[in-house]
Motif scaffolding. Structure first.
Motif, short mmCIF file in Angstrom:
data_model
loop_
_atom_site.label_atom_id
_atom_site.label_comp_id
_atom_site.label_asym_id
_atom_site.label_seq_id
_atom_site.Cartn_x
_atom_site.Cartn_y
_atom_site.Cartn_z
N TRP A 324 0.84 -1.20 0.00
CA TRP A 324 0.00 0.00 0.00
C TRP A 324 0.88 1.25 0.00
CZ3 TRP A 324 -4.94 -0.57 -1.00
CH2 TRP A 324 -5.65 -1.69 -0.54
N LEU A 325 0.38 2.29 -0.64
CA LEU A 325 0.93 3.63 -0.52
C LEU A 325 0.10 4.40 0.51
CD1 LEU A 325 1.41 4.33 -4.28
CD2 LEU A 325 3.18 4.87 -2.62
N SER A 326 0.78 5.15 1.35
CA SER A 326 0.11 6.00 2.32
C SER A 326 0.38 7.45 1.94
CB SER A 326 0.63 5.71 3.74
OG SER A 326 -0.02 6.52 4.69
N VAL A 327 -0.68 8.20 1.70
CA VAL A 327 -0.54 9.57 1.21
C VAL A 327 -1.16 10.54 2.20
CG1 VAL A 327 -0.98 11.12 -0.72
CG2 VAL A 327 -0.74 8.66 -1.14
N MET A 328 -0.39 11.52 2.62
CA MET A 328 -0.88 12.56 3.52
C MET A 328 -1.37 13.74 2.69
SD MET A 328 -0.37 10.81 6.14
CE MET A 328 -1.08 12.02 7.25
N THR A 329 -2.68 14.00 2.74
CA THR A 329 -3.25 15.15 2.05
C THR A 329 -3.57 16.23 3.07
OG1 THR A 329 -5.64 14.70 2.21
CG2 THR A 329 -4.38 13.42 0.59
N PRO A 330 -3.89 17.45 2.64
CA PRO A 330 -4.18 18.52 3.61
C PRO A 330 -5.29 18.17 4.59
CG PRO A 330 -3.85 19.46 1.43
CD PRO A 330 -3.85 17.96 1.25
N ASN A 331 -6.25 17.32 4.18
CA ASN A 331 -7.41 17.05 5.04
C ASN A 331 -7.64 15.58 5.34
OD1 ASN A 331 -8.35 19.82 5.35
ND2 ASN A 331 -8.81 19.72 3.16
N GLY A 332 -6.59 14.78 5.26
CA GLY A 332 -6.78 13.38 5.61
C GLY A 332 -5.85 12.44 4.86
N ARG A 333 -5.79 11.20 5.34
CA ARG A 333 -4.89 10.21 4.77
C ARG A 333 -5.61 9.38 3.71
NH1 ARG A 333 -2.17 4.98 7.32
NH2 ARG A 333 -4.06 4.96 8.57
N VAL A 334 -4.89 9.07 2.63
CA VAL A 334 -5.36 8.19 1.57
C VAL A 334 -4.44 6.97 1.54
CG1 VAL A 334 -5.76 7.92 -0.90
CG2 VAL A 334 -6.21 10.12 0.20
N ILE A 335 -5.02 5.78 1.45
CA ILE A 335 -4.26 4.56 1.29
C ILE A 335 -4.68 3.94 -0.05
CG2 ILE A 335 -3.83 2.24 2.19
CD1 ILE A 335 -4.39 3.34 4.98
N PHE A 336 -3.70 3.67 -0.91
CA PHE A 336 -4.06 3.11 -2.21
C PHE A 336 -2.87 2.38 -2.82
CE2 PHE A 336 -1.80 6.80 -3.77
CZ PHE A 336 -1.39 6.48 -5.06
N HIS A 337 -3.14 1.67 -3.90
CA HIS A 337 -2.10 1.11 -4.75
C HIS A 337 -2.64 1.06 -6.16
CE1 HIS A 337 1.48 -1.14 -5.90
NE2 HIS A 337 1.91 -1.04 -4.65
N ASN A 338 -1.73 1.18 -7.11
CA ASN A 338 -2.14 1.07 -8.50
C ASN A 338 -1.57 -0.20 -9.11
OD1 ASN A 338 0.58 1.76 -8.88
ND2 ASN A 338 0.08 3.92 -9.14
N GLY A 339 -1.99 -0.49 -10.32
CA GLY A 339 -1.50 -1.67 -11.02
C GLY A 339 -1.46 -1.41 -12.51
N GLY A 340 -0.44 -1.96 -13.16
CA GLY A 340 -0.31 -1.84 -14.61
C GLY A 340 0.38 -3.07 -15.16
N THR A 341 -0.17 -3.66 -16.22
CA THR A 341 0.40 -4.88 -16.77
C THR A 341 0.80 -4.74 -18.24
OG1 THR A 341 -1.76 -5.73 -17.43
CG2 THR A 341 -1.00 -6.28 -15.20
N GLY A 342 0.91 -3.53 -18.74
CA GLY A 342 1.24 -3.34 -20.15
C GLY A 342 0.02 -3.13 -21.02
N SER A 343 -1.14 -3.63 -20.56
CA SER A 343 -2.36 -3.43 -21.34
C SER A 343 -3.61 -3.28 -20.47
CB SER A 343 -2.56 -4.60 -22.32
OG SER A 343 -2.54 -5.84 -21.66
N PHE A 344 -3.41 -3.20 -19.15
CA PHE A 344 -4.51 -2.96 -18.21
C PHE A 344 -4.00 -2.01 -17.13
CE2 PHE A 344 -5.75 -6.97 -20.07
CZ PHE A 344 -7.13 -6.92 -20.12
#
Length: 520
Positions: A324-344
Protein backbone atom coordinates in the motif's frame (compact mmCIF):
# COMPACT_ATOMS: atom_id res chain seq x y z
CA UNK A 1 -41.70 51.40 15.16
CA UNK A 2 -38.26 51.68 16.72
CA UNK A 3 -37.67 50.12 20.15
CA UNK A 4 -35.32 51.56 22.69
CA UNK A 5 -32.64 49.23 24.13
CA UNK A 6 -34.68 49.01 27.34
CA UNK A 7 -37.84 48.19 25.37
CA UNK A 8 -36.04 45.53 23.30
CA UNK A 9 -34.70 43.91 26.49
CA UNK A 10 -38.18 43.86 27.99
CA UNK A 11 -39.65 42.25 24.84
CA UNK A 12 -37.02 39.47 24.77
CA UNK A 13 -37.54 38.83 28.49
CA UNK A 14 -41.28 38.54 27.96
CA UNK A 15 -40.88 36.11 25.05
CA UNK A 16 -38.48 33.95 27.05
CA UNK A 17 -40.87 33.90 29.99
CA UNK A 18 -43.68 32.76 27.74
CA UNK A 19 -41.51 29.93 26.35
CA UNK A 20 -41.91 31.14 22.76
CA UNK A 21 -38.14 31.43 22.13
CA UNK A 22 -37.49 27.95 23.51
CA UNK A 23 -40.23 26.38 21.41
CA UNK A 24 -39.00 28.21 18.32
CA UNK A 25 -35.48 26.84 18.84
CA UNK A 26 -36.82 23.35 19.37
CA UNK A 27 -38.93 23.59 16.24
CA UNK A 28 -35.87 24.33 14.04
CA UNK A 29 -33.09 21.83 14.88
CA UNK A 30 -29.73 22.18 13.14
CA UNK A 31 -29.69 20.20 9.89
CA UNK A 32 -27.90 16.83 10.12
CA UNK A 33 -24.59 16.52 8.28
CA UNK A 34 -24.92 14.46 5.10
CA UNK A 35 -23.75 10.87 5.35
CA UNK A 36 -20.71 9.71 3.41
CA UNK A 37 -23.03 7.90 0.99
CA UNK A 38 -25.02 11.09 0.41
CA UNK A 39 -21.83 13.08 -0.17
CA UNK A 40 -20.65 10.47 -2.68
CA UNK A 41 -23.99 10.57 -4.51
CA UNK A 42 -23.74 14.35 -4.78
CA UNK A 43 -20.31 14.06 -6.41
CA UNK A 44 -21.25 11.33 -8.91
CA UNK A 45 -22.25 13.71 -11.77
CA UNK A 46 -18.87 15.44 -11.55
CA UNK A 47 -17.08 12.07 -11.33
CA UNK A 48 -18.83 10.80 -14.44
CA UNK A 49 -17.93 14.00 -16.29
CA UNK A 50 -14.27 13.52 -15.36
CA UNK A 51 -14.41 9.87 -16.38
CA UNK A 52 -15.67 10.88 -19.83
CA UNK A 53 -12.96 13.54 -20.13
CA UNK A 54 -10.24 11.16 -18.98
CA UNK A 55 -11.28 8.33 -21.29
CA UNK A 56 -11.35 10.68 -24.24
CA UNK A 57 -7.98 12.21 -23.36
CA UNK A 58 -6.27 8.81 -23.06
CA UNK A 59 -8.35 7.01 -25.72
CA UNK A 60 -9.27 4.42 -23.08
CA UNK A 61 -11.54 1.77 -24.64
CA UNK A 62 -13.26 0.79 -21.39
CA UNK A 63 -13.34 1.55 -17.69
CA UNK A 64 -15.26 0.37 -14.63
CA UNK A 65 -15.67 2.18 -11.30
CA UNK A 66 -16.95 1.06 -7.94
CA UNK A 67 -17.32 3.02 -4.70
CA UNK A 68 -17.80 1.45 -1.27
CA UNK A 69 -19.19 3.26 1.77
CA UNK A 70 -20.91 2.19 4.98
CA UNK A 71 -19.97 -1.44 4.27
CA UNK A 72 -21.73 -1.66 0.94
CA UNK A 73 -21.16 -0.98 -2.74
CA UNK A 74 -22.95 2.32 -3.25
CA UNK A 75 -21.91 2.98 -6.85
CA UNK A 76 -20.88 0.61 -9.64
CA UNK A 77 -20.85 1.39 -13.34
CA UNK A 78 -19.03 0.47 -16.51
CA UNK A 79 -18.05 2.87 -19.29
CA UNK A 80 -16.96 2.22 -22.86
CA UNK A 81 -16.22 -1.17 -24.38
CA UNK A 82 -14.50 -4.39 -23.37
CA UNK A 83 -13.13 -4.72 -26.88
CA UNK A 84 -13.11 -2.20 -29.72
CA UNK A 85 -13.76 -4.86 -32.33
CA UNK A 86 -16.80 -6.44 -30.71
CA UNK A 87 -18.13 -3.27 -29.10
CA UNK A 88 -19.29 -5.25 -26.05
CA UNK A 89 -19.99 -2.90 -23.15
CA UNK A 90 -18.03 -2.80 -19.90
CA UNK A 91 -20.04 -3.46 -16.74
CA UNK A 92 -19.34 -3.83 -13.01
CA UNK A 93 -18.73 -7.55 -13.57
CA UNK A 94 -16.23 -7.17 -16.42
CA UNK A 95 -12.93 -8.87 -15.55
CA UNK A 96 -9.64 -7.00 -15.94
CA UNK A 97 -6.07 -7.63 -14.86
CA UNK A 98 -5.50 -5.67 -11.65
CA UNK A 99 -1.69 -5.80 -11.71
CA UNK A 100 0.23 -4.64 -8.67
CA UNK A 101 -2.87 -4.04 -6.56
CA UNK A 102 -2.28 -7.79 -6.00
CA UNK A 103 0.55 -6.82 -3.62
CA UNK A 104 -1.92 -5.82 -0.91
CA UNK A 105 -3.48 -9.30 -1.09
CA UNK A 106 -0.01 -10.74 -0.48
CA UNK A 107 0.48 -8.41 2.49
CA UNK A 108 -2.86 -9.54 3.96
CA UNK A 109 -1.86 -13.20 3.54
CA UNK A 110 1.36 -12.53 5.47
CA UNK A 111 -0.72 -10.81 8.18
CA UNK A 112 -2.95 -13.90 8.44
CA UNK A 113 0.13 -16.09 8.86
CA UNK A 114 1.35 -13.80 11.66
CA UNK A 115 -2.11 -13.95 13.28
CA UNK A 116 -1.86 -17.73 13.42
CA UNK A 117 1.63 -17.76 14.85
CA UNK A 118 3.12 -19.28 11.69
CA UNK A 119 5.30 -16.23 11.00
CA UNK A 120 6.57 -13.19 12.91
CA UNK A 121 7.14 -9.79 11.31
CA UNK A 122 10.72 -9.80 12.61
CA UNK A 123 11.59 -13.19 11.06
CA UNK A 124 14.69 -13.20 8.85
CA UNK A 125 13.86 -14.10 5.25
CA UNK A 126 16.94 -16.33 4.91
CA UNK A 127 15.71 -18.38 7.89
CA UNK A 128 12.30 -18.81 6.27
CA UNK A 129 13.74 -19.57 2.83
CA UNK A 130 17.44 -20.59 2.80
CA UNK A 131 17.56 -20.15 -1.00
CA UNK A 132 17.18 -16.39 -0.57
CA UNK A 133 20.35 -14.45 -1.39
CA UNK A 134 21.24 -10.95 -2.54
CA UNK A 135 24.67 -9.70 -3.58
CA UNK A 136 25.15 -7.88 -0.27
CA UNK A 137 25.68 -10.48 2.50
CA UNK A 138 24.49 -8.04 5.18
CA UNK A 139 21.16 -7.48 3.45
CA UNK A 140 20.83 -11.22 2.81
CA UNK A 141 21.24 -11.83 6.54
CA UNK A 142 19.15 -8.91 7.84
CA UNK A 143 16.17 -8.62 5.47
CA UNK A 144 13.06 -9.35 7.57
CA UNK A 145 9.48 -10.26 6.84
CA UNK A 146 8.44 -6.61 7.31
CA UNK A 147 11.06 -5.62 4.69
CA UNK A 148 10.41 -8.18 1.96
CA UNK A 149 7.58 -6.27 0.23
CA UNK A 150 8.25 -2.80 1.68
CA UNK A 151 10.27 -1.64 -1.37
CA UNK A 152 13.38 -0.77 0.64
CA UNK A 153 15.68 -3.70 -0.16
CA UNK A 154 18.23 -1.46 -1.88
CA UNK A 155 17.81 -3.38 -5.15
CA UNK A 156 17.47 -1.36 -8.38
CA UNK A 157 13.92 -0.47 -9.42
CA UNK A 158 12.20 -3.36 -11.21
CA UNK A 159 15.26 -5.54 -10.60
CA UNK A 160 15.39 -8.35 -13.18
CA UNK A 161 11.77 -7.90 -14.28
CA UNK A 162 13.09 -7.85 -17.85
CA UNK A 163 14.22 -11.47 -17.54
CA UNK A 164 10.56 -12.51 -17.37
CA UNK A 165 10.25 -11.14 -20.90
CA UNK A 166 13.04 -13.50 -21.94
CA UNK A 167 11.18 -16.54 -20.66
CA UNK A 168 12.82 -17.07 -17.26
CA UNK A 169 10.53 -18.69 -14.69
CA UNK A 170 9.98 -17.81 -11.02
CA UNK A 171 12.77 -20.01 -9.61
CA UNK A 172 15.34 -18.66 -12.05
CA UNK A 173 14.24 -15.09 -11.38
CA UNK A 174 14.48 -15.47 -7.62
CA UNK A 175 17.94 -17.05 -7.97
CA UNK A 176 19.05 -14.22 -10.27
CA UNK A 177 18.68 -11.55 -7.57
CA UNK A 178 22.00 -12.62 -6.01
CA UNK A 179 23.79 -11.24 -9.09
CA UNK A 180 22.23 -7.76 -8.94
CA UNK A 181 24.38 -4.93 -7.50
CA UNK A 182 22.46 -2.78 -4.99
CA UNK A 183 21.27 0.63 -6.10
CA UNK A 184 21.12 2.13 -2.61
CA UNK A 185 21.77 1.25 0.99
CA UNK A 186 19.39 -1.09 2.78
CA UNK A 187 16.16 0.49 4.11
CA UNK A 188 17.22 4.00 3.04
CA UNK A 189 15.50 4.54 -0.31
CA UNK A 190 12.28 3.60 -2.08
CA UNK A 191 13.10 1.31 -5.02
CA UNK A 192 10.12 -0.56 -6.43
CA UNK A 193 10.67 -4.26 -7.08
CA UNK A 194 8.55 -7.28 -7.96
CA UNK A 195 10.91 -10.24 -7.57
CA UNK A 196 11.11 -9.94 -3.78
CA UNK A 197 7.37 -10.68 -3.74
CA UNK A 198 7.98 -14.10 -5.27
CA UNK A 199 9.90 -15.07 -2.14
CA UNK A 200 7.16 -13.58 0.05
CA UNK A 201 4.44 -15.51 -1.77
CA UNK A 202 6.34 -18.77 -1.40
CA UNK A 203 7.00 -18.09 2.29
CA UNK A 204 3.34 -17.28 2.98
CA UNK A 205 2.13 -20.40 1.17
CA UNK A 206 4.55 -22.67 3.04
CA UNK A 207 3.70 -21.11 6.41
CA UNK A 208 -0.02 -21.68 5.91
CA UNK A 209 0.27 -25.14 4.40
CA UNK A 210 -0.69 -24.29 0.82
CA UNK A 211 1.11 -25.69 -2.25
CA UNK A 212 1.40 -22.30 -3.97
CA UNK A 213 0.35 -18.65 -3.91
CA UNK A 214 -2.91 -18.95 -5.94
CA UNK A 215 -4.15 -21.77 -3.71
CA UNK A 216 -3.33 -19.79 -0.59
CA UNK A 217 -4.93 -16.56 -1.83
CA UNK A 218 -8.06 -18.35 -2.96
CA UNK A 219 -8.45 -20.25 0.32
CA UNK A 220 -7.73 -17.39 2.74
CA UNK A 221 -9.03 -14.30 0.91
CA UNK A 222 -10.72 -14.74 -2.46
CA UNK A 223 -13.07 -17.53 -1.33
CA UNK A 224 -14.05 -16.07 2.06
CA UNK A 225 -14.75 -12.71 0.40
CA UNK A 226 -17.00 -14.28 -2.22
CA UNK A 227 -14.88 -12.98 -5.11
CA UNK A 228 -16.31 -15.51 -7.56
CA UNK A 229 -15.08 -13.79 -10.75
CA UNK A 230 -11.48 -13.47 -9.57
CA UNK A 231 -8.72 -15.68 -11.00
CA UNK A 232 -4.94 -16.02 -11.24
CA UNK A 233 -4.05 -17.18 -14.76
CA UNK A 234 -4.15 -16.02 -18.36
CA UNK A 235 -6.69 -18.78 -19.03
CA UNK A 236 -8.75 -17.52 -16.10
CA UNK A 237 -9.03 -14.12 -17.76
CA UNK A 238 -9.70 -15.44 -21.25
CA UNK A 239 -12.30 -17.95 -20.07
CA UNK A 240 -14.33 -15.39 -18.12
CA UNK A 241 -17.52 -14.78 -20.14
CA UNK A 242 -17.35 -11.05 -19.38
CA UNK A 243 -13.67 -10.09 -19.77
CA UNK A 244 -11.86 -7.16 -21.32
CA UNK A 245 -9.23 -7.11 -24.05
CA UNK A 246 -6.12 -5.17 -23.09
CA UNK A 247 -4.73 -2.20 -25.00
CA UNK A 248 -1.37 -0.47 -25.05
CA UNK A 249 -1.12 3.33 -24.95
CA UNK A 250 0.78 5.81 -27.07
CA UNK A 251 0.11 9.44 -28.05
CA UNK A 252 -1.45 8.00 -31.22
CA UNK A 253 -4.15 6.16 -29.29
CA UNK A 254 -4.89 2.68 -27.95
CA UNK A 255 -3.59 -0.47 -29.66
CA UNK A 256 -4.87 -3.98 -28.86
CA UNK A 257 -2.25 -6.10 -27.07
CA UNK A 258 -1.93 -9.86 -26.65
CA UNK A 259 -2.25 -11.35 -23.17
CA UNK A 260 1.22 -11.75 -21.72
CA UNK A 261 1.27 -14.93 -19.56
CA UNK A 262 4.36 -14.06 -17.44
CA UNK A 263 2.27 -11.50 -15.56
CA UNK A 264 0.48 -14.50 -14.12
CA UNK A 265 3.03 -17.29 -14.19
CA UNK A 266 5.99 -15.20 -13.04
CA UNK A 267 4.68 -12.13 -11.27
CA UNK A 268 1.87 -14.02 -9.47
CA UNK A 269 1.90 -12.55 -5.92
CA UNK A 270 3.33 -9.29 -7.25
CA UNK A 271 0.72 -8.68 -9.95
CA UNK A 272 -1.13 -11.74 -11.22
CA UNK A 273 -4.77 -11.35 -10.14
CA UNK A 274 -7.73 -10.83 -12.50
CA UNK A 275 -10.85 -9.29 -10.99
CA UNK A 276 -13.83 -6.99 -11.44
CA UNK A 277 -15.42 -4.04 -9.65
CA UNK A 278 -17.98 -6.08 -7.74
CA UNK A 279 -15.33 -8.49 -6.43
CA UNK A 280 -12.89 -5.72 -5.56
CA UNK A 281 -15.67 -4.03 -3.60
CA UNK A 282 -15.61 -6.99 -1.19
CA UNK A 283 -11.84 -6.58 -0.83
CA UNK A 284 -12.35 -2.89 -0.02
CA UNK A 285 -15.04 -3.72 2.54
CA UNK A 286 -12.53 -5.96 4.33
CA UNK A 287 -9.92 -3.21 4.36
CA UNK A 288 -12.30 -0.47 5.47
CA UNK A 289 -13.66 -2.69 8.28
CA UNK A 290 -10.09 -3.43 9.46
CA UNK A 291 -10.21 -7.16 8.72
CA UNK A 292 -13.89 -8.01 9.14
CA UNK A 293 -16.16 -9.08 6.27
CA UNK A 294 -19.86 -9.91 6.58
CA UNK A 295 -19.50 -10.26 10.33
CA UNK A 296 -16.53 -12.64 10.12
CA UNK A 297 -13.00 -11.67 11.10
CA UNK A 298 -10.61 -12.66 8.31
CA UNK A 299 -7.46 -10.97 9.62
CA UNK A 300 -6.71 -9.05 12.80
CA UNK A 301 -6.92 -5.26 12.78
CA UNK A 302 -3.49 -5.17 14.42
CA UNK A 303 -1.63 -7.10 11.74
CA UNK A 304 -3.62 -5.61 8.89
CA UNK A 305 -2.52 -2.26 10.32
CA UNK A 306 1.10 -3.38 10.10
CA UNK A 307 0.70 -3.74 6.32
CA UNK A 308 -0.43 -0.10 6.12
CA UNK A 309 2.35 1.29 8.32
CA UNK A 310 4.66 3.55 6.25
CA UNK A 311 8.21 2.17 6.04
CA UNK A 312 10.04 4.22 3.40
CA UNK A 313 9.40 7.75 2.08
CA UNK A 314 8.94 8.47 -1.60
CA UNK A 315 8.25 12.19 -1.19
CA UNK A 316 7.37 14.29 1.83
CA UNK A 317 3.73 13.23 1.55
CA UNK A 318 3.92 9.85 -0.28
CA UNK A 319 5.20 6.87 1.71
CA UNK A 320 5.29 3.16 0.98
CA UNK A 321 4.04 0.55 3.44
CA UNK A 322 3.56 -3.14 2.51
CA UNK A 323 1.50 -3.43 -0.67
CA UNK A 324 0.00 0.00 0.00
CA UNK A 325 0.93 3.63 -0.52
CA UNK A 326 0.11 6.00 2.32
CA UNK A 327 -0.54 9.57 1.21
CA UNK A 328 -0.88 12.56 3.52
CA UNK A 329 -3.25 15.15 2.05
CA UNK A 330 -4.18 18.52 3.61
CA UNK A 331 -7.41 17.05 5.04
CA UNK A 332 -6.78 13.38 5.61
CA UNK A 333 -4.89 10.21 4.77
CA UNK A 334 -5.36 8.19 1.57
CA UNK A 335 -4.26 4.56 1.29
CA UNK A 336 -4.06 3.11 -2.21
CA UNK A 337 -2.10 1.11 -4.75
CA UNK A 338 -2.14 1.07 -8.50
CA UNK A 339 -1.50 -1.67 -11.02
CA UNK A 340 -0.31 -1.84 -14.61
CA UNK A 341 0.40 -4.88 -16.77
CA UNK A 342 1.24 -3.34 -20.15
CA UNK A 343 -2.36 -3.43 -21.34
CA UNK A 344 -4.51 -2.96 -18.21
CA UNK A 345 -4.56 -0.38 -15.41
CA UNK A 346 -6.03 -0.38 -11.91
CA UNK A 347 -6.46 1.77 -8.81
CA UNK A 348 -7.74 0.47 -5.46
CA UNK A 349 -7.78 2.86 -2.53
CA UNK A 350 -9.67 4.03 0.53
CA UNK A 351 -9.97 6.78 3.12
CA UNK A 352 -9.54 5.02 6.48
CA UNK A 353 -11.01 7.94 8.45
CA UNK A 354 -14.08 8.24 6.18
CA UNK A 355 -14.76 4.52 5.82
CA UNK A 356 -15.05 4.67 2.04
CA UNK A 357 -13.05 3.28 -0.86
CA UNK A 358 -12.87 3.27 -4.63
CA UNK A 359 -11.78 0.91 -7.39
CA UNK A 360 -11.02 1.98 -10.96
CA UNK A 361 -10.23 -0.67 -13.61
CA UNK A 362 -9.41 -0.05 -17.27
CA UNK A 363 -8.30 -2.10 -20.27
CA UNK A 364 -5.58 0.40 -21.15
CA UNK A 365 -1.92 0.39 -20.13
CA UNK A 366 -1.72 2.38 -16.92
CA UNK A 367 -0.35 5.83 -17.73
CA UNK A 368 -2.03 7.44 -14.73
CA UNK A 369 -5.74 7.60 -15.58
CA UNK A 370 -6.99 5.23 -12.81
CA UNK A 371 -5.04 7.09 -10.10
CA UNK A 372 -6.09 10.46 -11.52
CA UNK A 373 -9.75 9.54 -11.15
CA UNK A 374 -9.31 8.00 -7.70
CA UNK A 375 -7.13 10.70 -6.18
CA UNK A 376 -9.26 13.44 -7.71
CA UNK A 377 -12.40 11.97 -6.16
CA UNK A 378 -10.76 11.68 -2.73
CA UNK A 379 -9.71 15.33 -2.96
CA UNK A 380 -13.31 16.36 -3.55
CA UNK A 381 -14.59 14.26 -0.63
CA UNK A 382 -11.90 15.56 1.72
CA UNK A 383 -12.24 19.18 0.67
CA UNK A 384 -8.65 19.36 -0.56
CA UNK A 385 -7.57 22.00 -3.10
CA UNK A 386 -8.78 21.03 -6.55
CA UNK A 387 -6.13 19.66 -8.90
CA UNK A 388 -6.41 18.49 -12.49
CA UNK A 389 -4.93 15.02 -11.94
CA UNK A 390 -6.00 13.88 -15.43
CA UNK A 391 -4.19 16.66 -17.27
CA UNK A 392 -1.13 16.15 -15.10
CA UNK A 393 -1.04 12.40 -15.82
CA UNK A 394 -1.57 12.89 -19.55
CA UNK A 395 1.22 15.47 -19.70
CA UNK A 396 3.65 13.08 -18.01
CA UNK A 397 2.63 10.21 -20.29
CA UNK A 398 3.14 12.26 -23.43
CA UNK A 399 6.47 13.64 -22.21
CA UNK A 400 7.67 10.12 -21.44
CA UNK A 401 6.64 8.88 -24.89
CA UNK A 402 8.38 11.78 -26.60
CA UNK A 403 11.55 11.23 -24.58
CA UNK A 404 11.59 7.55 -25.48
CA UNK A 405 10.94 8.26 -29.17
CA UNK A 406 13.71 10.84 -29.36
CA UNK A 407 16.13 8.49 -27.57
CA UNK A 408 15.82 6.01 -30.42
CA UNK A 409 16.12 8.50 -33.29
CA UNK A 410 19.12 7.29 -35.26
CA UNK A 411 21.87 9.86 -35.90
CA UNK A 412 21.87 11.45 -39.34
CA UNK A 413 25.36 10.08 -40.01
CA UNK A 414 25.76 6.97 -37.84
CA UNK A 415 29.09 5.22 -37.47
CA UNK A 416 29.28 1.82 -39.20
CA UNK A 417 28.89 -1.25 -36.97
CA UNK A 418 31.83 -3.56 -36.22
CA UNK A 419 32.54 -6.42 -38.59
CA UNK A 420 29.87 -9.08 -38.16
CA UNK A 421 32.47 -11.87 -37.89
CA UNK A 422 33.73 -10.37 -34.64
CA UNK A 423 30.25 -10.28 -33.10
CA UNK A 424 28.73 -13.67 -33.90
CA UNK A 425 29.39 -16.69 -31.73
CA UNK A 426 28.90 -17.81 -28.16
CA UNK A 427 28.35 -15.61 -25.09
CA UNK A 428 27.94 -16.39 -21.41
CA UNK A 429 26.33 -14.78 -18.37
CA UNK A 430 26.57 -15.99 -14.81
CA UNK A 431 23.02 -14.77 -14.25
CA UNK A 432 21.39 -15.73 -17.57
CA UNK A 433 23.50 -18.64 -18.79
CA UNK A 434 24.81 -19.18 -22.34
CA UNK A 435 23.66 -17.38 -25.46
CA UNK A 436 24.57 -17.36 -29.13
CA UNK A 437 24.57 -14.54 -31.66
CA UNK A 438 23.98 -15.27 -35.35
CA UNK A 439 23.69 -13.01 -38.37
CA UNK A 440 20.24 -12.53 -39.89
CA UNK A 441 20.42 -10.26 -42.93
CA UNK A 442 21.47 -6.78 -41.81
CA UNK A 443 20.72 -7.62 -38.18
CA UNK A 444 21.95 -9.98 -35.49
CA UNK A 445 19.82 -12.37 -33.42
CA UNK A 446 20.81 -13.31 -29.87
CA UNK A 447 19.26 -16.56 -28.65
CA UNK A 448 19.05 -17.22 -24.91
CA UNK A 449 19.76 -20.93 -24.71
CA UNK A 450 17.97 -21.58 -21.39
CA UNK A 451 14.64 -20.23 -22.60
CA UNK A 452 14.83 -20.06 -26.39
CA UNK A 453 13.98 -16.33 -26.32
CA UNK A 454 15.45 -14.33 -29.18
CA UNK A 455 16.53 -10.70 -29.32
CA UNK A 456 16.95 -8.95 -32.66
CA UNK A 457 19.88 -6.51 -32.63
CA UNK A 458 19.73 -3.78 -35.29
CA UNK A 459 22.65 -1.40 -36.02
CA UNK A 460 22.10 2.03 -34.50
CA UNK A 461 25.41 3.86 -34.22
CA UNK A 462 28.80 2.16 -34.32
CA UNK A 463 28.94 -0.65 -31.73
CA UNK A 464 25.51 0.30 -30.36
CA UNK A 465 22.48 -1.68 -31.54
CA UNK A 466 18.80 -1.48 -30.70
CA UNK A 467 17.10 -4.64 -29.48
CA UNK A 468 13.63 -6.07 -29.77
CA UNK A 469 12.20 -9.37 -28.61
CA UNK A 470 11.43 -11.51 -31.64
CA UNK A 471 7.84 -12.78 -32.08
CA UNK A 472 6.49 -11.33 -28.82
CA UNK A 473 5.46 -7.68 -28.83
CA UNK A 474 4.13 -8.02 -25.28
CA UNK A 475 7.36 -9.08 -23.62
CA UNK A 476 9.51 -5.98 -23.24
CA UNK A 477 7.42 -3.02 -24.23
CA UNK A 478 5.06 -2.32 -27.11
CA UNK A 479 1.69 -0.61 -27.21
CA UNK A 480 2.19 1.76 -30.12
CA UNK A 481 1.11 1.02 -33.69
CA UNK A 482 3.89 -1.02 -35.36
CA UNK A 483 6.26 1.14 -37.38
CA UNK A 484 5.10 4.40 -35.78
CA UNK A 485 7.37 6.93 -34.10
CA UNK A 486 6.35 5.59 -30.71
CA UNK A 487 6.94 1.94 -31.57
CA UNK A 488 10.28 2.00 -29.79
CA UNK A 489 12.73 -0.86 -29.14
CA UNK A 490 13.08 -2.57 -25.77
CA UNK A 491 16.48 -0.94 -25.28
CA UNK A 492 20.03 -0.64 -26.54
CA UNK A 493 22.75 -3.27 -26.75
CA UNK A 494 26.35 -2.15 -26.81
CA UNK A 495 29.36 -4.25 -27.84
CA UNK A 496 32.39 -3.26 -25.76
CA UNK A 497 36.06 -3.65 -26.67
CA UNK A 498 38.83 -4.45 -24.17
CA UNK A 499 42.22 -2.74 -23.91
CA UNK A 500 43.72 -5.07 -26.51
CA UNK A 501 41.10 -4.16 -29.08
CA UNK A 502 39.19 -7.44 -28.75
CA UNK A 503 35.45 -7.77 -28.33
CA UNK A 504 34.96 -8.34 -24.61
CA UNK A 505 31.26 -8.25 -23.81
CA UNK A 506 27.75 -7.21 -24.75
CA UNK A 507 26.01 -4.81 -22.38
CA UNK A 508 22.23 -4.39 -22.43
CA UNK A 509 20.86 -1.63 -20.16
CA UNK A 510 17.13 -2.16 -19.56
CA UNK A 511 15.13 0.03 -17.17
CA UNK A 512 18.34 1.43 -15.71
CA UNK A 513 19.87 -1.99 -15.04
CA UNK A 514 22.80 -3.57 -16.90
CA UNK A 515 22.56 -7.10 -18.27
CA UNK A 516 26.00 -8.36 -19.28
CA UNK A 517 27.01 -11.12 -21.71
CA UNK A 518 30.72 -11.99 -21.98
CA UNK A 519 32.16 -13.28 -25.27
CA UNK A 520 32.92 -16.97 -24.84
Amino acid sequence: MRLSRRGLHSSVTALAASGLLVRAAQAQPAPAAPSISERIAALVPELERRIAEGMAAFDAPGLAVGIVAEDKLVYARGFGVRDKQSGAAVGPGTVFQIGSTTKAFLAAALAIAVDRGKLAWNDRIVDLDPSFALMDPYVTRELRLYDIIAQRSGLPPYANDALAGLGFGPDALMHSLRFVPPASSFRSTFTYTNMTHLFAGRIAAKALGAPDWPTLADRELIGPLGMSSTSFTAAGLQNAPDHATGYGWSPLGATAMPIYPPFYEVFGPAGGINSCVTDCASWLRLQIADGVFAGRRIVSAENLGVTRTPRVPITETFLYAMGWLSVMTPNGRVIFHNGGTGSFGAHIGFLPDRKMGMVVLTNLDNKGLPDALGLGFYDRLLGNPDKDHIDDALGKAKAGAEKSASTYERPAAPQPPPQTASLVGGYASEMMGPAAIAQDGDTLVLTVQRTGARLRLTPFDGATFTMRVVDDIGALGGGAPPGSRYDTPAGFAGFEIDGDGRLARLRMPIAGQDFIWTKA
